[in-house]
Write a protein that holds these residues in place. Structure first.
Motif, PDB file in Angstrom:
ATOM      1  N   THR A 241     121.995 -37.992  69.843  1.00 19.93           N
ATOM      2  CA  THR A 241     120.992 -37.134  70.481  1.00 19.93           C
ATOM      3  C   THR A 241     119.616 -37.779  70.275  1.00 19.93           C
ATOM      4  O   THR A 241     119.468 -38.716  69.489  1.00 19.93           O
ATOM      5  CB  THR A 241     120.984 -35.716  69.872  1.00 19.93           C
ATOM      6  N   SER A 242     118.615 -37.247  70.962  1.00 22.34           N
ATOM      7  CA  SER A 242     117.311 -37.917  70.984  1.00 22.34           C
ATOM      8  C   SER A 242     116.554 -37.882  69.662  1.00 22.34           C
ATOM      9  O   SER A 242     115.583 -38.608  69.485  1.00 22.34           O
ATOM     10  CB  SER A 242     116.428 -37.286  72.051  1.00 22.34           C
ATOM     11  N   GLY A 243     116.953 -37.009  68.743  1.00 22.63           N
ATOM     12  CA  GLY A 243     116.257 -36.948  67.461  1.00 22.63           C
ATOM     13  C   GLY A 243     114.919 -36.241  67.532  1.00 22.63           C
ATOM     14  O   GLY A 243     114.040 -36.476  66.713  1.00 22.63           O
ATOM     15  N   THR A 244     114.768 -35.344  68.502  1.00 25.13           N
ATOM     16  CA  THR A 244     113.508 -34.622  68.641  1.00 25.13           C
ATOM     17  C   THR A 244     113.283 -33.680  67.470  1.00 25.13           C
ATOM     18  O   THR A 244     112.165 -33.502  67.001  1.00 25.13           O
ATOM     19  CB  THR A 244     113.511 -33.810  69.963  1.00 25.13           C
ATOM     20  N   THR A 245     114.359 -33.064  67.001  1.00 20.31           N
ATOM     21  CA  THR A 245     114.204 -32.062  65.957  1.00 20.31           C
ATOM     22  C   THR A 245     114.613 -32.562  64.578  1.00 20.31           C
ATOM     23  O   THR A 245     114.621 -31.807  63.619  1.00 20.31           O
ATOM     24  CB  THR A 245     115.040 -30.809  66.281  1.00 20.31           C
ATOM     25  N   THR A 390     122.512 -33.698  75.382  1.00 17.87           N
ATOM     26  CA  THR A 390     123.426 -34.804  75.091  1.00 17.87           C
ATOM     27  C   THR A 390     124.804 -34.232  74.763  1.00 17.87           C
ATOM     28  O   THR A 390     125.836 -34.759  75.182  1.00 17.87           O
ATOM     29  CB  THR A 390     122.911 -35.615  73.878  1.00 17.87           C
ATOM     30  N   ASP A 481     117.769 -23.434  72.045  1.00 17.15           N
ATOM     31  CA  ASP A 481     116.658 -23.245  72.978  1.00 17.15           C
ATOM     32  C   ASP A 481     116.530 -21.758  73.280  1.00 17.15           C
ATOM     33  O   ASP A 481     117.531 -21.039  73.341  1.00 17.15           O
ATOM     34  CB  ASP A 481     116.920 -23.999  74.295  1.00 17.15           C
ATOM     35  N   ARG A 496     112.203 -24.662  72.333  1.00 15.14           N
ATOM     36  CA  ARG A 496     113.235 -24.773  71.303  1.00 15.14           C
ATOM     37  C   ARG A 496     113.060 -23.664  70.271  1.00 15.14           C
ATOM     38  O   ARG A 496     111.946 -23.183  70.076  1.00 15.14           O
ATOM     39  CB  ARG A 496     113.138 -26.132  70.629  1.00 15.14           C
ATOM     40  N   LYS A 595     110.524 -37.278  75.198  1.00 11.69           N
ATOM     41  CA  LYS A 595     110.382 -35.886  74.772  1.00 11.69           C
ATOM     42  C   LYS A 595     109.239 -35.753  73.790  1.00 11.69           C
ATOM     43  O   LYS A 595     109.052 -36.604  72.927  1.00 11.69           O
ATOM     44  CB  LYS A 595     111.660 -35.404  74.115  1.00 11.69           C
TER      45      LYS A 595
HETATM   46  P1  ATP Z   1     117.850 -33.591  68.910  1.00 10.33           P
HETATM   47  O1  ATP Z   1     118.967 -32.677  69.279  1.00 10.33           O
HETATM   48  O2  ATP Z   1     118.316 -34.818  68.208  1.00 10.33           O
HETATM   49  O3  ATP Z   1     116.717 -32.909  68.212  1.00 10.33           O
HETATM   50  P2  ATP Z   1     117.093 -33.505  71.714  1.00 10.33           P
HETATM   51  O4  ATP Z   1     117.506 -32.068  71.653  1.00 10.33           O
HETATM   52  O5  ATP Z   1     115.765 -33.812  72.312  1.00 10.33           O
HETATM   53  O6  ATP Z   1     117.174 -34.174  70.257  1.00 10.33           O
HETATM   54  P3  ATP Z   1     118.681 -34.211  73.998  1.00 10.33           P
HETATM   55  O7  ATP Z   1     120.101 -33.873  73.966  1.00 10.33           O
HETATM   56  O8  ATP Z   1     118.272 -35.494  74.641  1.00 10.33           O
HETATM   57  O9  ATP Z   1     118.182 -34.319  72.505  1.00 10.33           O
HETATM   58  O10 ATP Z   1     117.837 -33.084  74.710  1.00 10.33           O
HETATM   59  C1  ATP Z   1     118.326 -31.805  75.016  1.00 10.33           C
HETATM   60  C2  ATP Z   1     117.198 -30.800  74.929  1.00 10.33           C
HETATM   61  O11 ATP Z   1     116.166 -31.127  75.886  1.00 10.33           O
HETATM   62  C3  ATP Z   1     117.573 -29.382  75.275  1.00 10.33           C
HETATM   63  O12 ATP Z   1     118.180 -28.713  74.200  1.00 10.33           O
HETATM   64  C4  ATP Z   1     116.225 -28.790  75.672  1.00 10.33           C
HETATM   65  O13 ATP Z   1     115.456 -28.460  74.537  1.00 10.33           O
HETATM   66  C5  ATP Z   1     115.558 -29.947  76.389  1.00 10.33           C
HETATM   67  N1  ATP Z   1     115.794 -29.867  77.851  1.00 10.33           N
HETATM   68  C6  ATP Z   1     116.640 -30.624  78.573  1.00 10.33           C
HETATM   69  N2  ATP Z   1     116.568 -30.327  79.885  1.00 10.33           N
HETATM   70  C7  ATP Z   1     115.659 -29.329  80.007  1.00 10.33           C
HETATM   71  C8  ATP Z   1     115.145 -28.570  81.113  1.00 10.33           C
HETATM   72  N3  ATP Z   1     115.547 -28.806  82.366  1.00 10.33           N
HETATM   73  N4  ATP Z   1     114.235 -27.604  80.838  1.00 10.33           N
HETATM   74  C9  ATP Z   1     113.823 -27.372  79.580  1.00 10.33           C
HETATM   75  N5  ATP Z   1     114.264 -28.052  78.501  1.00 10.33           N
HETATM   76  C10 ATP Z   1     115.173 -29.032  78.703  1.00 10.33           C
END
Ligand code: ATP
Ligand code: MG
Length: 631
Positions: A241-245, A390, A481, A496, A595
């Motif tokens: 996953t992107s590692g945002t959190t 992801t 979310d 989130r 992100k």
């Molecule tokens: P990590 O889980 O490692 O913290 P991440 O959640 O950013 O990183 P991804 O799987 O790339 O990893 O991103 C999914 C997240 O991106 C979703 O849970 C949501 O928060 C956000 N997201 C994706 N698409 C949308 C959208 N169309 N509208 C709003 N938020 C979105």
């Protein structure tokens, strides 16, 4: 009931029948005996007893009917090259790659780590793994040694496929030294490294370990490597996953469920036909790259475009020139990319003929209304937001226009997608919210539909404890979310679950405040975080990128804009949501996938250590923030 409502209900109420029908979109060597085995929740096993192969469905099955049609079009505005591969040529290249991997000792079930720029060979490598039943672990090429090393240790690849260099903004970015350093740092040592030499930078090869693709390819020019028929539940790949959190999670995906989910999404969501052209501007290092650069379009018999380069180089019209030249029908990008274009001269968007485009799909982060409106006006094509992760591999919320044309509502990614039993859960009571316009955590009642993650790679316990512990005793998956659903079934994502701030007892979503601020005509992009405050608990603080920063070095002009922004929030949301400060910056800190790194922003604003920043794109962005809040 409308046709989509009906379709959706069937997918939930008659789950097995529904997915048995979808499974026919895929070619099986042995058809499945059981549609879904959910005897050990939350682990779902889809199409049990069936055997198939992703590469067969993406490549081989098209040879008879459209062997000479374009399959993969690799365009680089970095090296000024364009190379188109028909399904037949792709078939040959994938077999050469598969034979090379086998020669390097890769066996079924082994992991192959792909650390590559956006070149055709990266696609060959992924498809070759799928062909022989090895799992690919693609790591975004922009990551440096530390991030790469931790992924090498987690995935324990037998072979790494890489290249001498990527290129960004016309400058070569060497990969090989970063890879060497990562392997040195990692506990696990891959047996071999297969290197694509693009001639961008010199490479030093380590004897016995490093092999050149050009040499192996020549040895295997006529290779015939049949597809390995794999049980449907055989893992196809892992992807972080992107590692945002926080620390990224290694998502593990199956084979048959993923093939069916993608084939179905190409039909029902994208309304795609063989021979059409799909252009996803993502990177193969992300889930969009896996599902909608490589597997989805190819499974659907479409041509897919792989693009290496910036959206603004040689100029901001480059994507639309590609749309015109290759008659792109389906385009997929991210709001962050649209915001980049929004800062450019809008005339670039009307310079080319984009009339072949059926729609532009956007995903990855919230699509704010002004941005959606702007791109929609400029391009004159439908803009379709879609929300997923992801973990899920394909959209959870969007408009399923292949079943029924649904009206777009800006600000909403649309309705629950068939197969996803989406619920809103009250965070405090854990109860399901059934009335319209109630705010809750977006959750999915198990089993997750086909194509979603099977588990966290090597860590079943983390899978269960991370995602399935929202409501004790109930098998429900949390997306982490916030969302609401209106009376017509449209969802709105509010951010989130860790993006909520609490100002004097009022719980506010940072997303709502951002929406309000970005409605100001001179704000291109904004991030709002909650910052600890001794009086109110937390206060909102905004960091905004102005569209036009001329004159803003002047204190009075800056204060004036700050005042206007605050007034907007007051008017739209109320004074309680008004940010304590609005700082103007030239860029926001983001992950490599674009992100917003809100946790880093918040930490710096509170003068704390921002923690793991290995996924961050541009350290200078955070530096600016540090300077501003330090004042
Ligand atoms: P990590 O889980 O490692 O913290 P991440 O959640 O950013 O990183 P991804 O799987 O790339 O990893 O991103 C999914 C997240 O991106 C979703 O849970 C949501 O928060 C956000 N997201 C994706 N698409 C949308 C959208 N169309 N509208 C709003 N938020 C979105
Ligand atoms: Mg996530």
């Amino acid at each position: 009931m409308t046709s989509y409502a009906n379709f959706y209900r069937q997918s939930i109420d008659q789950r097995d029948n529904f997915w048995a029908t979808q499974a026919r979109l895929v070619e099986w060597q042995t058809p499945p005996e059981q549609v879904c085995d959910y005897s050990n929740p939350p682990f779902a096993r889809w199409f049990v007893g069936g055997t198939t192969n992703l590469c067969h469905n993406a490549v081989d099955r098209h040879l008879a009917e459209r062997g000479e049609q374009a399959a993969l079009i690799a365009i680089s505005t970095e090296t000024d090259t364009e190379r188109s591969y028909s399904f037949r040529e792709l078939h040959a290249e994938v077999q050469r790659m598969a034979a090379s991997l086998l020669a390097l000792g890769v066996k079924k079930g082994d992991r192959v780590l792909v650390y590559m720029p956006m070149v055709a060979e990266a696609a060959f490598a992924m498809l070759a793994c799928a062909r022989i039943g090895a799992l690919h672990t693609v790591v975004f090429g922009g990551f440096a040694s530390g991030s790469l090393a931790s992924r090498i240790d987690d995935a324990e690849p037998v072979v790494v496929v890489s290249a001498d260099a990527g290129s960004r903004g016309g400058k070569a970015v060497a990969y090989k030294p970063l890879l060497d350093e990562a392997i040195r740092l990692a506990q696990h040592k891959p047996k071999a490294v297969l290197l694509v030499d693009r001639g961008l930078v010199p490479m030093e090869l380590e004897a016995g370990r490093d092999h050149l693709w050009s040499a192996l390819r020549t040895q295997h020019l006529d290779a015939q490597v049949p597809c390995e028929w794999l049980p449907s539940t055989h893992p196809s790949y892992t992807l972080y996953t992107s590692g945002t959190t926080g620390k990224p999670k290694g998502v593990q995906r199956d084979t048959g469920g993923y093939a069916v989910a993608l084939a179905a999404s190409m039909k029902h969501i994208f309304d795609a036909r063989p021979g059409q052209t799909f252009f996803a501007t993502s990177d193969i290092g992300w889930v969009v790259g896996h599902s909608y650069i490589i597997y989805g379009p190819l499974i659907a018999g479409m041509a897919t475009i792989m693009y290496e380069g910036l959206p603004t180089r040689p100029d901001a019209g480059v994507w639309w020139s590609i749309v015109e030249k290759y008659k792109v029908t389906h385009m997929f990008s991210a709001p962050t990319a649209v915001r980049v274009l929004k800062k450019q001269d809008p005339s670039w968007l009307t310079k080319y003929d984009v009339s072949t485009l059926k729609a532009l799909w956007l995903a990855g982060e919230p699509l704010d209304e002004p941005t959606a409106q702007w791109i929609s006006d400029a391009l004159q094509v439908p803009i379709i937001d879609n929300y997923w992760q992801t973990e899920t591999g394909w959209p959870i919320l969007t408009l399923t226009n292949g079943i029924e044309q649904q009206a777009t509502r800006f600000g909403s990614p649309g309705k629950a997608v068939y197969g996803y039993n989406v619920k809103l859960i009250d965070e405090v009571t854990g109860q399901e919210l059934t009335e319209p316009n109630q705010k809750g955590v977006v959750a999915i009642e198990g089993p997750l539909p086909p194509g979603c993650m099977q588990t966290v790679w090597g860590d079943d316990e983390r899978f269960v404890s991370t995602y399935w512990s929202t409501i004790p005793g109930r098998q429900i998956y949390s997306t982490f979310d916030w969302g609401i659903r209106d009376a017509d079934g449209y969802y709105f994502i509010l951010g989130r679950t860790d993006d909520v701030i609490n100002v004097a007892g009022h719980r506010l979503g940072t997303r709502e405040i951002e929406e309000s601020i970005s409605s100001h005509p001179n704000i291109a992009e904004v991030a709002v975080v909650g910052v600890a405050d001794s009086l109110k608990g937390q206060v909102a603080m905004a960091f905004a990128v102005p569209r036009d920063a001329t004159g803003l070095e002047n204190d009075a002009a800056r204060l004036k804009l700050e005042g206007e922004v605050m007034k907007r929030v007051d008017g739209q949301l109320g004074a309680v949501a008004r940010p304590a400060r609005v700082f103007f910056v030239t860029a926001l800190p983001k992950t490599r996938s674009g992100k917003l790194l809100r946790r880093a922003l918040q930490a710096v604003a509170e003068r704390r250590d921002p923690g793991d920043l290995t996924t961050m794109e541009d350290p200078a962005a955070l530096q600016q923030v540090r300077a501003l809040v330090g004042e």
